[in-house]
Each structure stands twice: as C-alpha cells, then as structure tokens.
Motif scaffolding. Structure first.
Motif, mmCIF file in Angstrom:
data_model
loop_
_atom_site.group_PDB
_atom_site.id
_atom_site.type_symbol
_atom_site.label_atom_id
_atom_site.label_comp_id
_atom_site.label_asym_id
_atom_site.label_seq_id
_atom_site.Cartn_x
_atom_site.Cartn_y
_atom_site.Cartn_z
ATOM 1 N N ASN A 38 0.822 -1.209 0.000
ATOM 2 C CA ASN A 38 0.000 0.000 0.000
ATOM 3 C C ASN A 38 0.859 1.264 0.000
ATOM 4 O O ASN A 38 0.377 2.353 -0.262
ATOM 5 C CB ASN A 38 -0.984 0.005 1.179
ATOM 6 C CG ASN A 38 -0.288 -0.093 2.510
ATOM 7 O OD1 ASN A 38 0.899 -0.342 2.591
ATOM 8 N ND2 ASN A 38 -1.039 0.092 3.577
ATOM 9 N N SER A 110 -3.754 -5.129 4.939
ATOM 10 C CA SER A 110 -3.943 -3.705 4.685
ATOM 11 C C SER A 110 -4.609 -3.456 3.331
ATOM 12 O O SER A 110 -5.162 -2.383 3.111
ATOM 13 C CB SER A 110 -2.599 -2.967 4.736
ATOM 14 O OG SER A 110 -1.733 -3.471 3.741
ATOM 15 N N TYR A 111 -4.570 -4.446 2.436
ATOM 16 C CA TYR A 111 -5.163 -4.292 1.106
ATOM 17 C C TYR A 111 -5.654 -5.659 0.659
ATOM 18 O O TYR A 111 -4.908 -6.633 0.672
ATOM 19 C CB TYR A 111 -4.109 -3.749 0.134
ATOM 20 C CG TYR A 111 -4.687 -3.148 -1.126
ATOM 21 C CD1 TYR A 111 -5.366 -1.932 -1.096
ATOM 22 C CD2 TYR A 111 -4.542 -3.785 -2.336
ATOM 23 C CE1 TYR A 111 -5.890 -1.378 -2.255
ATOM 24 C CE2 TYR A 111 -5.055 -3.238 -3.503
ATOM 25 C CZ TYR A 111 -5.729 -2.034 -3.443
ATOM 26 O OH TYR A 111 -6.250 -1.488 -4.584
ATOM 27 N N SER A 116 -8.750 -1.098 0.495
ATOM 28 C CA SER A 116 -7.781 -0.719 1.509
ATOM 29 C C SER A 116 -8.439 -0.857 2.875
ATOM 30 O O SER A 116 -9.585 -0.459 3.067
ATOM 31 C CB SER A 116 -7.345 0.733 1.270
ATOM 32 O OG SER A 116 -6.545 1.185 2.321
ATOM 33 N N LYS A 130 -7.928 3.862 -3.870
ATOM 34 C CA LYS A 130 -6.823 3.476 -4.752
ATOM 35 C C LYS A 130 -7.352 2.737 -5.983
ATOM 36 O O LYS A 130 -6.894 2.963 -7.097
ATOM 37 C CB LYS A 130 -5.821 2.613 -3.997
ATOM 38 C CG LYS A 130 -4.613 2.230 -4.848
ATOM 39 C CD LYS A 130 -3.655 1.355 -4.072
ATOM 40 C CE LYS A 130 -2.428 0.960 -4.839
ATOM 41 N NZ LYS A 130 -2.596 0.569 -6.202
#
Length: 171
Positions: A38, A110-111, A116, A130
């Motif tokens: 990320n 985290s992703y 996210s 994102k």
C-alpha cells in the motif's frame, strides 16, 4: 511462475490426460504482473495462469471455464481474521485454515480485493480510493475535471419486493 505452477499442482487443480481426438483444446497463458504494497513499493512478482479465451468457441466449452469469484463468506472470514483481537487467536484461525489450504502469511492485512483496510478504535475502515484512482488512470482520465452528480441519499428499498422507492420529484 514456478511458485504458481507448484501451488496449482499441490492443490490438484488439474491432472494430465491424453487429448481425445476431435476435442478443442483451450490454451492457457501466464499473465506477468507486479504486486505492490500500500506504500507503492514492489512487494513481489505474480504470474497467474489463465485460460486464453481466443481458443474457445462460442457456445462450446463455455460452461466448463473457471472464473475467479470470491464468495462473501470468504471475504467475511478474511476480515474476521484481520480483526482478531489477539495475535494468538489469529494464529489459531490461520493454523486451522492452513491444515486445509496452502497459505502464506504476508503480515497484517492492509489491502484485499482492491479494498484498503485501516484499523480504527471502533473496528475497521474499508476504502476503494486506490482502486478508483487506478481505473481513472487506466482510462486516461487523470486530468479530467470532476463534475458534481446529485445522489438521493434518502432513497429506501421497498419492504416487500426489494424495489427502489424514491420520490421522482426530488430530481
């Protein structure tokens, strides 16, 4: 590519058989791409093996193709593991899953699936900013001017049939 091939073989994704005569072979190909953290740093190289649709014939073998679709139960499981209250609980869940599936722990989530994930004191915050930015970039629309679009935030789903109930005079 070797890691992906070995993982597919270990999971018994396929087995080799002689090609029957008169059968259309659907070829496959490797897609080489990069996986980023990320932070934008390169995490690793990926090489998924996918079916080459150009070798398919319309109406033939179309019901035998495999499509990557994530079930909502899988998403809930992954997010539950991510939000486990302690490392010990998360480790126990992962060890039970690892008994059935080959997995690699890449650290704290985290992703995931273009979402996210940020932990907050009240739970987690999920964001697809994102992902949207990537779509805008791929469409060469990075420098386009934004336009306000009105949205009726008071619309509700109907109680009986699930149809949208809205007042058309609001627009």
């Amino acid at each position: 590519m070797h890691e992906e091939f070995n993982a597919l073989t270990k999971q018994h994704t396929w087995y080799l058989v002689p090609k029957p005569e008169g059968v259309n072979v659907i070829r496959c190909m490797w897609l080489f791409r990069h996986k980023y953290r990320n932070t934008g740093d390169l995490q690793r190289y990926k090489a998924p093996l996918v079916a080459n649709g150009k070798s398919q014939q319309v109406g033939i073998y179309c019901d035998e193709t495999f499509s990557l679709v994530v079930k909502s139960a899988t998403i809930r499981t992954v997010l539950s593991i991510a939000m486990a209250s302690s490392d010990g609980l998360r480790d126990r869940i992962l060890s039970q899953l690892n008994a059935e599936f080959s997995m690699t722990c890449l650290g704290k989530l985290s992703y995931f699936l273009a979402i996210s994930l940020q932990r907050t004191p009240n739970g987690m915050f999920l964001c697809q900013k994102k992902y949207v930015e990537d779509i805008i970039q791929r469409a060469n629309m990075r420098h386009c001017k934004p336009v306000a679009t009105s949205v009726d935030t008071n619309s509700k789903l109907g109680a009986s049939d699930g149809s949208l109930v809205a007042d058309p005079t609001l627009y």
